[in-house]
Structures are given as structure tokens and as C-alpha cells.
Design an enzyme around this catalytic site. Structure first.
Site, short mmCIF file in Angstrom:
data_model
loop_
_atom_site.label_atom_id
_atom_site.label_comp_id
_atom_site.label_asym_id
_atom_site.label_seq_id
_atom_site.Cartn_x
_atom_site.Cartn_y
_atom_site.Cartn_z
N CYS A 106 -10.22 -8.42 0.67
CA CYS A 106 -10.06 -9.83 1.02
C CYS A 106 -10.90 -10.39 2.06
CB CYS A 106 -8.55 -10.29 1.31
SG CYS A 106 -7.95 -9.37 2.50
N GLN A 136 0.85 -1.11 0.04
CA GLN A 136 -0.11 -0.13 -0.04
C GLN A 136 0.95 1.15 -0.07
OE1 GLN A 136 -3.03 0.27 -0.65
NE2 GLN A 136 -3.49 -2.00 -0.21
N1 PLP Z 1 -0.71 -6.66 1.20
C1 PLP Z 1 -1.71 -5.59 1.59
C2 PLP Z 1 -1.20 -4.56 2.21
C3 PLP Z 1 -2.56 -5.56 0.80
O1 PLP Z 1 -3.36 -4.56 0.79
C4 PLP Z 1 -2.87 -6.56 -0.37
C5 PLP Z 1 -4.29 -6.66 -1.18
O2 PLP Z 1 -5.43 -6.33 -0.63
C6 PLP Z 1 -2.09 -7.84 -0.27
C7 PLP Z 1 -0.94 -7.64 0.47
C8 PLP Z 1 -2.24 -8.99 -1.18
O3 PLP Z 1 -2.09 -8.68 -2.44
P1 PLP Z 1 -2.39 -9.52 -3.64
O4 PLP Z 1 -3.79 -10.19 -3.44
O5 PLP Z 1 -2.11 -8.79 -5.14
O6 PLP Z 1 -1.07 -10.57 -3.60
#
Ligand code: PLP
Length: 384
Positions: free
Chosen positions: A320, A174
Site C-alpha cells: 500500500c 500477517q
Molecule cells: N494490516 C496489515 C498488517 C496488512 O499487511 C494489510 C495489507 O497490506 C492490511 C492490514 C490491509 O488489508 P486489506 O487491504 O486487505 O484491508
């Protein structure tokens, strides 16, 4: 339609789209092919890696392209579990993204040391020092939180870990593309996802430390990525990822103070007009784009649906976690009352969001607040 859910994902930046199309059209050969066309694709791949090293620092060879942050987190915790002393804990920030918390939990069952937080959700350098005293063999703290926008003092924590010769793991998903990335490349194990900063989905990268990583692999099966991640590289997506990051770094991250002003004005207007409402981690340094707003009434799902009808996309929290029962683990770690946590709305703007968009969102919030009040003058009781 103003989009205020950039922490979930961002629209593809035009520069990323152009880089994707160019690589797909002109550089579609396999970068491992022993032909001149293969060599051209390989050269472009290495130029992309070089771009990451120029923006973030460190050696280009230590940047590995991945499918995103989730893959990187899983691979690096598995590696640490195989290489760190078997009896020592790993210190972790409890407000990490689930992809980090779950990878850490799976790799270090019963050996996670949750770092204490300030009331705003910040891991202080003192908290890290006390984790060292408790025997922590590695430390994981994200750069910026996806739900609250709270910024962690990652440069200080990285320096402490460096002095103590312990691995530091930093999820920069982020932070990158919103704030300058310089220095992250020398912080330790650092990873991110392109779709959070204008790149495509399904691509990201992991920066590994320059030493002590000889045994690190993400997946076997080929010599790609220096033998650390088998599988033919997705060059168009990698090119788009790097184009988006370079553009954000060169063109946008310096506009932060203006954008911060717009976000602060939005918060002030809402707090003035909605008695009993609050902003989570209000006094902490936060991303210029993120507001975690707790209204005094109604569940966040109702707010999100109403605002969507009015043309504004906001979120109930991290994408998520949407659909999962119970309040977010981030708000629980901040000790927010569970009933209040069910009202919290995440608003996250992007570089293309204008001041007029913020004003329009404020007006939509105030109209929704007024409508809820006429529909049921007494706020419904939410049961846990
Ligand atoms: N880390 C953070 C802080 C995130 O906001 C997200 C996504 O929501 C992720 C990791 C995971 O990213 P990805 O789903 O693209 O692997």
C-alpha cells in the site's frame, strides 16, 4: 516463477478455490431468504463463523465478516471514538499498517499516544503500562509487522488491557495463517484479511469483545451479521476465507521451524557475501517468512526491477506504500537512516516456497549485487 511477496497478497489456496466454487454453485441463494435454499445458505454462513471461533477461540456470534482489515479498522476506531471518554488518548504502535494508523488518526485527532519501541520495533508490556499511566483509554498493537515480520507480545499486552479493563485492538492480518491463531479470539478487537492467508481478496473478519459492544455497527442498512453490518453476505468468499484459514491451521502452521531455518540460512548467506548489508530487526522474533534486507548499495526500486527480470518477485516495502515518496513509516519508527531506508527490500515467502526457491533467490541476489558492482564500482550517492 518463485514469488516472494506473500505479505502483499497470497495466491488463492486450492482448498479456498474449491470452497468458493462449491458455495457459488450450490449455495447461491440469499442467506436472508425465508426459503429452504436460503436457510441452507444461512446454515453454511453460520458454519463458517463457527470455524473461526474453533480456530481462534471466543463465541461464534462475536465474529463479523467484513471486506478485510481496512474496513474493520475504520469501523472499530469510529466506534471507540463515539464510546470512549472524549478527553483521553488512545495508545498506538507507530509501526501499524496505514489502515490502522489513518483510521485511528481520523477518529482521535490530536489524541494518539505513540507507544515507544525497543530498537527492534517491539512494544514491550512496560511501554503499555506507561501508556496506562498517561491515561490511555485503549491500546492498538498488531500481532506481526507486514514490513519487518517482527512479532509483538500480543498475549501479554492483551492480558494487561484485560486486567485494566481497557479495549485492546489487534491487527492479526500477517499473523494468521502463518502462526497458530489460538487465543486471538479472546484478545479483544481482532481483525484480518483472507488474502493474506490463501483466501480471496475483499473478505476478512472482525472479532469483537463479548461485552460492551451493544452499540457497535459497521454499516446500517440490513439485519445481516446480527444487524451490525448491513448488506448481503458474500458467502462464496466467506467460505473460501474460512477454508483457507482452517487448512493453514491444521496443515501448515506446525511447519514453522523448518521454514525459519531456510529464511535464516538465506539471511546468513547474504550477509556473508554482501559486506555492509544488514537485516532489519535481525535479532527480534520475526515471522518465518519475512526478511527486510538492507543492501549496502542501490535503491530498492533498482533491486526489485532487476530481480523481477530474473524471475523473482520481491517488494520495496508494504504494497500500500509502494509509489509513496519517502521511506516507510515503519523504518522511520525504527530510526533507520533515511538513505538506508531507501535501499530496504522486503522478501516474504509462502508455504509453497521450497528451500530450492530460497537458494535460487539467494543466487539471484548475489548475481545482482555483482552486476551492480561492475556497472558502477562506486555505489551511487542517494540524495534524500
Ligand atoms: N494490516 C496489515 C498488517 C496488512 O499487511 C494489510 C495489507 O497490506 C492490511 C492490514 C490491509 O488489508 P486489506 O487491504 O486487505 O484491508
Amino acid at each position: 516463477m518463485p514469488y516472494f511477496d506473500h505479505n502483499a497478497t497470497t495466491p488463492l489456496a486450492p482448498v479456498a478455490r474449491a470452497a468458493w466454487l462449491k458455495a457459488a454453485d450450490d449455495l447461491w441463494h440469499n442467506p436472508s431468504s425465508p426459503t429452504r435454499a436460503g436457510a441452507r445458505a444461512r446454515l453454511h454462513l453460520e458454519t463458517c463463523r463457527e470455524k473461526l471461533a474453533l480456530v481462534l477461540g471466543g463465541k461464534k456470534e462475536d465474529y463479523l465478516f467484513t471486506s478485510g482489515a481496512t474496513e474493520a479498522a475504520r469501523a472499530l476506531f469510529s466506534h471507540l471514538a463515539a464510546t470512549l471518554p472524549p478527553d483521553r488518548p488512545v495508545a498506538i504502535n507507530p509501526t501499524e499498517h496505514p489502515c490502522v494508523l489513518e483510521a485511528a488518526g481520523a477518529a482521535f485527532p490530536g489524541r494518539l499516544l505513540l507507544l515507544p519501541l525497543s530498537p527492534e520495533g517491539i512494544v514491550t508490556p512496560d511501554a503499555v503500562a506507561s501508556a496506562f499511566a498517561a491515561g490511555a483509554a485503549a491500546v492498538a498493537v498488531m500481532a506481526a509487522n507486514n514490513e519487518t515480520g517482527v512479532l509483538q507480545p500480543w498475549p501479554e499486552i492483551a492480558a494487561l488491557c484485560h486486567q485494566a479493563r481497557l479495549p485492546f485492538l489487534c491487527d492479526a492480518s500477517q499473523w494468521l495463517g502463518k502462526l497458530p491463531g489460538g487465543g486471538l479470539g479472546n484478545a479483544g478487537w481482532v481483525f484480518a484479511s483472507a488474502h493474506k492467508f490463501g483466501g480471496p481478496k475483499g473478505v476478512g473478519f472482525l472479532k469483537i469483545p463479548p461485552e460492551g459492544t451493544d452499540r457497535f455497527t459497521i454499516q446500517p442498512g440490513g439485519t445481516q451479521e446480527n444487524g451490525r453490518r448491513g448488506g448481503t453476505e458474500d458467502l462464496p468468499s466467506i467460505a473460501a476465507c474460512c477454508a483457507a484459514l482452517v487448512e493453514a491451521e491444521q496443515k501448515y502452521v506446525f511447519l514453522e521451524s523448518d521454514r525459519l531455518r531456510w529464511r535464516e540460512a538465506f539471511e546468513r548467506d547474504l550477509l556473508t557475501a554482501c559486506p555492509g548489508a544488514s537485516v532489519i530487526a535481525a535479532s527480534a522474533d520475526r515471522l518465518w517468512n519475512t526478511v527486510s534486507f538492507c543492501p549496502s548499495r542501490e535503491e530498492n526500486t533498482r533491486w526489485v526491477a532487476r530481480l523481477d527480470q530474473l524471475g523473482f518477485q520481491v517488494s520495496t516495502g508494504s504494497a500500500c506504500a509502494t509509489g509513496q515518496p519517502g521511506p516507510s513509516h515503519v523504518l522511520a519508527a525504527l530510526r533507520l537512516d533515511p538513505l538506508a531506508a531507501r535501499r530496504v527490500i522486503r522478501i516474504s515467502s509462502g508455504w509453497e516456497t521450497s528451500e530450492a526457491d530460497w537458494h535460487a533467490l539467494r543466487d539471484a541476489f548475489l548475481a545482482t549485487h555483482a552486476r551492480f558492482a561492475t556497472e558502477s564500482p562506486v555505489s551511487p550517492v542517494i540524495t534524500p
